[in-house]
Design an enzyme around this catalytic site. Structure first.
Site, PDB file in Angstrom:
ATOM      1  N   HIS A 272      -2.615   6.725   5.165  1.00 17.31           N
ATOM      2  CA  HIS A 272      -3.215   5.637   4.385  1.00 17.31           C
ATOM      3  C   HIS A 272      -4.378   5.001   5.126  1.00 17.31           C
ATOM      4  CE1 HIS A 272      -3.926   1.965   2.302  1.00 17.31           C
ATOM      5  NE2 HIS A 272      -3.324   1.214   3.194  1.00 17.31           N
TER       6      HIS A 272
ATOM      7  N   ASN B 225     -10.452   0.620   1.763  1.00 17.85           N
ATOM      8  CA  ASN B 225      -8.996   0.600   1.583  1.00 17.85           C
ATOM      9  C   ASN B 225      -8.717   0.383   0.101  1.00 17.85           C
ATOM     10  OD1 ASN B 225      -6.278  -0.028   1.399  1.00 17.85           O
ATOM     11  ND2 ASN B 225      -6.245  -1.337   3.202  1.00 17.85           N
TER      12      ASN B 225
ATOM     13  N   CYS C 192       0.800  -1.226   0.000  1.00 17.36           N
ATOM     14  CA  CYS C 192       0.000   0.000   0.000  1.00 17.36           C
ATOM     15  C   CYS C 192       0.830   1.272   0.000  1.00 17.36           C
ATOM     16  CB  CYS C 192      -0.944   0.002   1.207  1.00 17.36           C
ATOM     17  SG  CYS C 192      -2.112  -1.386   1.198  1.00 17.36           S
TER      18      CYS C 192
ATOM     19  N   HIS D  34      -2.016  19.570   7.269  1.00 19.20           N
ATOM     20  CA  HIS D  34      -2.901  18.507   6.788  1.00 19.20           C
ATOM     21  C   HIS D  34      -2.172  17.170   6.815  1.00 19.20           C
ATOM     22  CE1 HIS D  34      -5.474  21.777   5.388  1.00 19.20           C
ATOM     23  NE2 HIS D  34      -4.402  22.302   4.820  1.00 19.20           N
TER      24      HIS D  34
ATOM     25  N   HIS E  96      12.725   1.182   5.030  1.00 20.17           N
ATOM     26  CA  HIS E  96      12.553  -0.224   4.653  1.00 20.17           C
ATOM     27  C   HIS E  96      13.117  -1.108   5.764  1.00 20.17           C
ATOM     28  CE1 HIS E  96      12.162  -3.824   2.326  1.00 20.17           C
ATOM     29  NE2 HIS E  96      11.850  -3.176   1.210  1.00 20.17           N
TER      30      HIS E  96
END
Length: 458
Positions: free
Chosen positions: A347, A380, A179, A343, A258
């Site tokens: 996700h 989603n 995602c 703002h 990562h």
């Protein structure tokens, strides 16, 4: 003799003066050339567009429950679990699913998967070209990301073929990156725009449900059925200086974290077969803990770039107390990110994810509203959800010139990625012709999302 020496000196002085002036001019020109050759080119977000499927794709809770009964592969316990997940997910009654999963019987085949991809990708790109007025032939870079559907020819090739782009266009298809792949695509586009002069980069983000519904009974794989829905978005970036006055935002930072070297992080979201050989995406019980660690690392890198000095100082004091003075019981200082951003586009992965981020970052309901309403209205939609959230803020008329926007997303691997944008102008609430996905119904938002929704029919 003295007189001759004086004359010679008088002759050399203006010559040295001229040479010195020429040398200084050469050095100045060299500095300017080096500066222009090495400086980072600004990257502008010209505009973006989100795919809004038609009413034939509406997936109410009742529709979802009916369709889950059709295959006959789920046990009653698995059906009840999916209903429970849906009730707690934060999704409303107007999310969308592809026609392949809404038909009777369901039709999960390659042709339908291509159709779903073309609906989302082509519609987003068409709207983007209409909004920007840019010709497809002027676009020099095309990046399409879709985690679970990677056909041959690639999705980027599909776009190039459909819109007749020029032969020299650079194309990339990103798969298997979860995602957060949309922000990885933005970062890739940024890197390419630093190298290639005066061009446009188009980033298209989507996910594909047709071939990726799980029809088994492993609970760790059933959650994705309840929360993922159909969607897509297309974004146009530019490094052309003249586009600054027409663009909405400037890209300020991208930060990628990562955690794939850690085995627990690597395996917490995994596409695999269950004990019966049915393919699905398994979510580990460690997912929230792994996401928290990735978020911590990401904001540790991002914080010094965006936070005011006062917040950085307080954070540093906490670190010194714990690491240097070995003071036990010191609570970690959570920086006030509302002093860095106006703002937040987080996700819309699910209610639990949003609840955790709201607590961790100390955000208000107003700050979380775009993410929660996107989850409620569209579900989603994977990496495209960030753009539905920004479209919500625009539809509400919240974006003022100079406002800073933080987009943050999580993905398999495990990754946490951020992008920071600065508004170059105020963005007024869209007119009906603006093609904002919220434009017909924004007056009805925000809505109250109950903690547990009751299925209309069981």
């Amino acid at each position: 003799m003295v007189g001759n020496t004086t004359k010679f000196t008088n002759f050399l002085e203006p010559l040295f003066s001229q040479l010195t002036g020429l040398l200084c001019l050469a050095i100045l020109i060299s500095i300017i050339i080096i500066h222009h050759a090495t400086r980072r080119r600004p990257v502008y977000l010209f505009d973006f567009a989100c795919f809004k499927p038609g009413d034939s794709h509406k997936c109410t809770r009742e529709t979802f429950f009916r369709q889950m009964r059709l295959p006959g592969t789920f046990t009653e316990e698995s059906l009840a679990f999916q209903v429970k997940m849906l009730e707690r997910s934060g999704l409303g009654e107007s999310t969308y699913a592809p026609s392949s999963l809404l038909s009777v019987p369901m039709n999960s085949c390659m042709a339908e998967a291509r159709k779903e991809a073309m609906d989302a990708v082509f519609s987003s790109v068409e709207l983007l070209l209409i909004k920007t007025g840019v010709n497809a032939s002027d676009i020099g870079i095309v990046i399409v990301n879709c985690s679970l559907f990677n056909p041959t020819p690639s999705l980027s090739a599909m776009v190039i073929n459909r819109f007749g782009m020029r032969e020299g266009v650079m194309s990339y298809s990103l798969g298997g990156m979860g995602c957060s792949a949309g922000l990885i695509a933005i970062d890739l586009a940024k890197q390419l725009l630093q190298v290639h002069k005066s061009t446009y980069a188009m980033v298209v983000s989507t996910e594909n449900m047709t071939l990726n519904g799980y029809m088994g009974n492993n609970r760790s794989m059933l959650v994705t059925n309840s929360i993922f829905r159909m969607g897509g978005a297309a974004v146009l970036l530019s490094n052309i200086p003249a586009d600054r006055r027409r663009s909405k935002y400037e890209l300020v930072h991208t930060v990628r974290t990562h955690k794939g070297a850690d085995s627990r992080s690597y395996g917490c979201v995994s596409q695999e077969e269950d004990a019966d050989g049915t393919v699905g995406v398994a979510l580990s019980k460690d997912l929230m803990a792994v996401a928290g660690e990735a978020l911590k690392d990401n904001i540790t890198t991002l914080g010094p770039l965006v936070l005011p000095l006062s917040e950085q100082f307080l954070f540093l004091i906490t670190i010194l107390k714990k690491k240097v003075f070995l003071m036990s019981g010191v609570k970690p200082y959570i920086p006030n990110f509302t002093r860095a951003f106006e703002h937040f586009c987080i996700h819309a992965g699910g209610r639990a994810v949003l609840d955790q981020l709201e607590r961790s970052l100390g955000l208000s309901e107003w700050h979380m509203e775009p993410s929660r309403m996107t989850l409620y209205r569209f579900g989603n939609t994977s990496s495209s959800s960030l753009w539905y959230e920004l479209a919500y803020a625009e539809a509400k008329g919240r974006i003022c010139r100079g406002d800073r926007v933080w987009q943050i997303a999580f993905g398999s691997g495990f990754k946490c990625n951020s992008a920071v944008w600065r508004a170059l102008r105020a963005v007024p609430p869209p007119a009906k012709s603006n093609h904002n996905p919220w434009m017909d119904e924004i007056g009805g938002f925000p809505v109250v999302v109950p903690k547990v929704a009751t299925l209309a029919s069981k």
